[in-house]
Scaffold this active site. Structure first.
Site, short mmCIF file in Angstrom:
data_model
loop_
_atom_site.label_atom_id
_atom_site.label_comp_id
_atom_site.label_asym_id
_atom_site.label_seq_id
_atom_site.Cartn_x
_atom_site.Cartn_y
_atom_site.Cartn_z
N CYS A 89 33.78 15.83 -28.87
CA CYS A 89 32.85 14.70 -28.99
C CYS A 89 33.62 13.38 -28.85
O CYS A 89 34.13 13.09 -27.77
CB CYS A 89 32.08 14.80 -30.30
N HIS A 196 30.01 20.69 -30.65
CA HIS A 196 30.85 20.81 -31.84
C HIS A 196 31.01 22.26 -32.28
O HIS A 196 30.21 22.75 -33.09
CB HIS A 196 30.22 20.04 -33.00
N GLU A 198 33.02 23.41 -34.39
CA GLU A 198 33.31 23.48 -35.83
C GLU A 198 32.04 23.45 -36.67
O GLU A 198 32.07 23.74 -37.85
CB GLU A 198 34.26 22.34 -36.22
#
Lengths: 220, 735
Positions: A89, A196, A198
């Site tokens: 990002c 993302h 994560e």
């Protein structure tokens, strides 16, 4: 393989990345402050992660100021030595601003921030992965020549698609060219992506597709 | 300048209040002092017209770790050594003028209330009200507010996980923007908003002070003093990056052990933070205004005291430990100046260029001290007679169920709000358990505590308009129901009381009855009110907004294995209605939007029945007998069933064996009903348990692979309904 996560004052995905790498992937993680510059504890087998967020507020172009931070100078040198670097990002935006990756990330085509579950697929196939996006400036843009070159060199690592893996404009959350969600450099040691992983690495969130992303990047 | 009653009135103080100030000071205040009183005795800071009734709410007990109003936000015990901090606050008036910054600074303000206590915010919610969505002004306000909330929250890095939006004509001029934040703190690590210790230095931290937002709490007047007050921006400007740094720095500075007390600067800026911290600690402060970093030159003392520039904190530090504090703020590149020290005389003394600009006893400025408290008259509003006169029989029952359901699913109050929600970062923090598994309340993992939190905001203003007492009870009940249906145990409430002008006795009636109903419901659910905010004057020449006492509620999920989701899971599962169907269409979206009835009573509600239904649903969840639970709210049973199918694109085959009106059965909004689904093998056990608990249950039908059938008639498939539900709002806004 151990990881370093760079913390800029406006990073807000640094802890999420730390959680995913430490708890979900069982990796050793060292947090790195943007004003420091020491990366001597890392070898080129290790990986430096630039997390999501708003680095220095991003009131100018996203990532434009972060590029000049002391730590980024070291990260650029680290990448040039062949060390692995992953930008997610805002981290992807910083990598483009730093010219570690080619192209730019423009404001989304619809001019709005977008946060949803997007599906992405790796260039080598496999299943579509459900990975959240959350950005205002994620529209990957480059010249046709560069895009052709990226494709010829197999540098496009992820494209937006639907849950079945069909790559089409209607599944692209930001209007990026050729549905690009993530790329790598020619040498194959620097990776950038808007989604993302994560945020999709824990069964407690009912989605572990992010672990596949780390695996595809060779970081599992 | 000589201070007169006329000036006091221009500062929105009454003649009586001006007299009171003179009495308390034993002299006529100077202009700066008058401004201080004007800010502190404003409705916003003093709660002068509401506190009497707020005190009737259950304000302690349960898991509360501090009593209501004691700190910037409520603090409750989560167990395992952690506390949850939460609060909701309005930013209605700024958002009506400048929706982007108004909403953005609303989000910023509520986050500061959480981290000023030492807690890390983990989730945000917002409760919004606008006028008719087809109106160009509403579109502009909606677009600006949503962008503002996103701009601030997304950068600050706290996920926006829930909330609500309603569109009603009464909010056309007065939109409501209520922002809630929830944070986590280790018990014993909280910081109090208090000043103590003679000689302890007082630090000013964060953004420099400008002229923005001066008088936000008290007077929105440009003609206070001709030379300085012209062209003041009425609305503050937010900087989420600065706030993000402030958050991290404040949490780090608390860890140094050097902090005695801390308070953010919100409404009425420096004067409010110095007065409240001093009054709470029973001390005074000597403040040198020359040391306050400013954005503009030649700011006057009263401007510095009242400025509502954002992202600022006041910190009292233990003498001798200044170095540790300065080091943290230097690390985060935040301005930090020592502007004064704590004194023992209880007086706030503000100096500028060596002159004493103001000298006021802190106690006299604050709520619970010298600030006035009023008892206001109220009388039953005339319109309630029209409400009482409503006769259900005057409404012809529906003939075409499917066509009616199709209209209802596309009413903006009911349709998917994704146009709004995709603009908020809802997944940062990697803790939003609702992203891939939706529940009636937002469910957020409280990382490091071993638990999760369920949270929701709820208020149907039309119910409160129809019956302020019962409507407010319903708001509490629905919030609790949403948490229970998510597998949570409701623990506490924060409220945002949005009403019209309190000097109008009919408006005040709504306020009194709503607060009373809220109190009774909160006692029943054992969810004390930990704090919140009152927003009066949501009024325009044609009238007031619906009385809208928004409830923000938090619940605990001790073990995620008992977390419950709302969607159908498997084809063939049984669909069971828990609670009783009523012959009731009152105040429903169906009656109001499709049949055009403005005045009808609140829907059926009995608090004991509600409580019993919730206990029963909770017991089914904890016995692992059901695989989904979704309450019936706006749009009635039909909407609940459709919504249960959307996530996995499953359908339902249901039939009604009933003497009730068809519209009441399918679209009525009687409370205390929940639709659950389960494996067929569990049906008998659920039936038996219901019988022994004396809870009515009805087997409605079964979950299908995607087609929908009602009373034997085919209603097309879930995908086609989902498309209508998903695109209704986008089609209006993108038109």
């Amino acid at each position: 393989m151990k990881f370093g996560i760079v913390v800029f004052p406006g990073s807000n995905c640094d802890r999420d990345m730390q959680d995913a790498l430490q708890n979900d992937l069982g990796k050793e993680v060292i947090m790195l402050w943007h004003k420091d510059e020491d990366l001597s504890m890392f070898t080129t087998d290790d990986c430096i992660v630039l997390p999501g967020g708003f680095s220095y507020g991003d009131y100018l172009r996203c990532g434009a100021i972060a590029r000049f931070s002391p730590m980024m100078k070291s990260v650029i040198a680290f990448a040039e030595k062949g060390g692995k670097v992953l930008g997610v990002c805002n981290g992807f935006q910083i990598l483009c601003e730093s010219h570690l990756l080619p192209g730019v990330l423009l404001p989304n085509a619809h001019q709005q921030f977008v946060c949803n579950n997007s599906y992405i697929i790796n260039s080598t196939g496999g299943k579509a992965l459900k990975i959240p996006v959350a950005h205002g400036d994620g529209r990957y843009f480059a010249s046709d020549e560069l895009l052709d070159e990226l494709e010829a060199n197999d540098q496009v690592i992820f494209r937006y698609c639907d849950s079945l893996g069909t790559i089409d404009k209607q599944f692209n959350p930001n209007g990026s060219l050729r549905n690009i969600a993530g790329i790598r450099n020619k040498q194959g040691n620097v990776f950038g992506m808007m989604p993302h992983p994560e945020r999709a690495s824990s069964s407690s969130l009912s989605n572990v597709d992010g672990l596949d992303v780390f695996r595809i990047l060779g970081m599992n | 300048m000589e201070v007169t009653v006329k000036i006091a009135e221009e500062l929105r103080l009454t003649a009586e209040e001006f007299e009171l100030i003179k009495q308390k000071l034993g002299r006529t205040p100077n202009f700066t002092e008058l401004c201080a009183f004007s800010g502190m005795w404003s409705e916003h800071c003093s709660y002068k017209n509401s506190i009497k009734w707020l005190k009737t709410l259950p304000r302690d007990g349960g898991r509360m770790l501090v009593a209501a109003g004691e700190e910037n936000a409520g603090l409750m015990d989560m167990g395992n050594g952690f506390g949850v901090v939460f609060k909701i606050e309005s930013h209605n008036h700024p958002s009506a003028i400048e929706p982007f910054q108004g909403a953005a600074t609303g989000v910023g303000g509520i986050q500061r209330d959480i981290f000023t206590m030492g807690a890390r915010p983990i989730a945000s919610l917002n409760s919004l009200r606008f006028g008719n969505i087809n109106d160009a002004k509403t579109k502009r306000l909606l677009s600006g507010v949503v962008k503002g909330i996103g701009h601030y929250g997304n950068c600050f890095g706290v996920p926006t996980v829930g909330g609500e939006i309603y569109f009603e004509e009464c909010y056309h001029t007065n939109p409501l923007v209520n922002a809630m934040s929830v944070g986590i703190v280790k018990v014993g690590k909280t910081i109090s908003a208090t000043a103590e210790g003679l000689g302890n230095p007082v630090f000013f931290v964060g953004s420099a002070t400008g002229k923005d937002g001066i008088g936000g709490a008290s007077f929105a007047s440009a003609n206070i003093t001709e030379d300085s007050a012209e062209d003041l921006p009425a609305v503050q400007v937010g900087d989420p990056f600065q706030e993000k740094k402030l958050l991290e720095a404040c949490l780090e500075v608390i860890d140094t052990g050097a902090v005695v007390g801390m308070q953010d600067m919100g409404a009425a800026g420096i004067i409010c933070s110095t007065a409240e911290m001093s009054a709470k600690g029973g001390v005074g402060m000597h403040i040198d205004l020359d040391k306050v970093p400013t954005r503009q030159k030649n700011m006057k003392a009263w401007e510095l005291l009242l400025s509502e520039s954002q992202e600022r904190m006041l910190i009292v530090v233990e003498k001798g430990k200044e170095g540790a504090v300065l080091k943290v703020f230097e690390k985060w590149d935040l301005p930090c100046s020592e502007i004064g020290h704590v004194t023992g005389d209880g007086l706030l003394k503000f100096y500028m260029h060596g002159n004493l600009e103001a000298e006021i006893p802190a106690y006299e400025l604050v709520l619970g001290g010298g600030a006035p408290q009023y008892t206001r008259d109220y009388k039953e509003p005339a319109y309630l007679q029209k409400v009482a006169a409503f006769d259900t029989n005057s409404i012809k029952d529906v003939t075409d169920l499917e066509a009616t359901a199709e209209q209802i699913i596309q009413i903006p109050n009911i349709a998917n709000k994704r146009w709004v929600t995709v603009q908020y970062d809802s997944t940062v923090g990697a803790a939003n358990a609702g992203t891939n598994a939706p529940s009636d309340a937002a469910v957020v993992l409280a990382k490091g505590t071993g638990k999760a939190l369920a949270m929701t905001t709820d208020c149907n203003g039309r119910y409160v308009f129809a019956d302020p007492y019962k409507g407010a009870m319903i708001a509490v009940a629905e919030a609790a129901r949403n948490i229970v249906c998510s597998g949570g145990d409701p623990i506490g409430v924060t409220n945002c009381l949005n009403f019209g002008n309190p000097y109008n006795p009919e408006v005040y009636y709504q306020f009194v009855k709503a607060v009373t109903g809220m109190g009774d419901a909160c006692r029943k659910f054992n969810t004390p009110v930990t704090g919140g905010n009152v927003s009066f004057y949501n009024q325009h020449p044609e009238g007031a907004v619906y009385p809208t006492p928004t409830i923000g509620m938090v619940g605990i999920i001790d073990d995620m294995q008992y977390r419950m989701t709302l969607d159908f899971k498997n084809e063939g599962d049984a669909i069971i209605l828990i609670g009783e169907q009523q012959n009731d269409i009152a105040s429903s979206e169906y009656l109001h939007k499709l049949r055009g009835v403005e005045f009808s009573p609140a829907p059926h509600f009995d608090i004991d029945e509600e409580f019993a239904v919730q206990k029963f649903v909770s017991s089914l969840i904890h016995s692992k007998l059901i695989s989904s639970a979704h309450d019936i709210s706006e749009g009635g049973l039909a909407v609940t069933l459709l919504e249960k199918g959307f996530n996995r694109e499953l359908g339902f085959d249901v039939a009604a064996n009933t003497d009730l009106r068809k519209d009441a059965f399918w679209f009525g909004e009687a409370q205390s009903r929940v639709v659950v689904s389960c494996n067929q093998e569990q049906v008998e056990q659920i039936r038996q348990r219901a019988a022994s608990a004396n809870i009515p249950v009805t087997i409605l039908g079964t979950v299908t692979g995607g087609y929908i059938k009602v009373n034997g008639e085919s209603w097309n498939n879930t995908l086609s309904w989902k498309e209508k539900y998903n695109t209704a709002i986008e089609n209006i806004l993108n038109a």
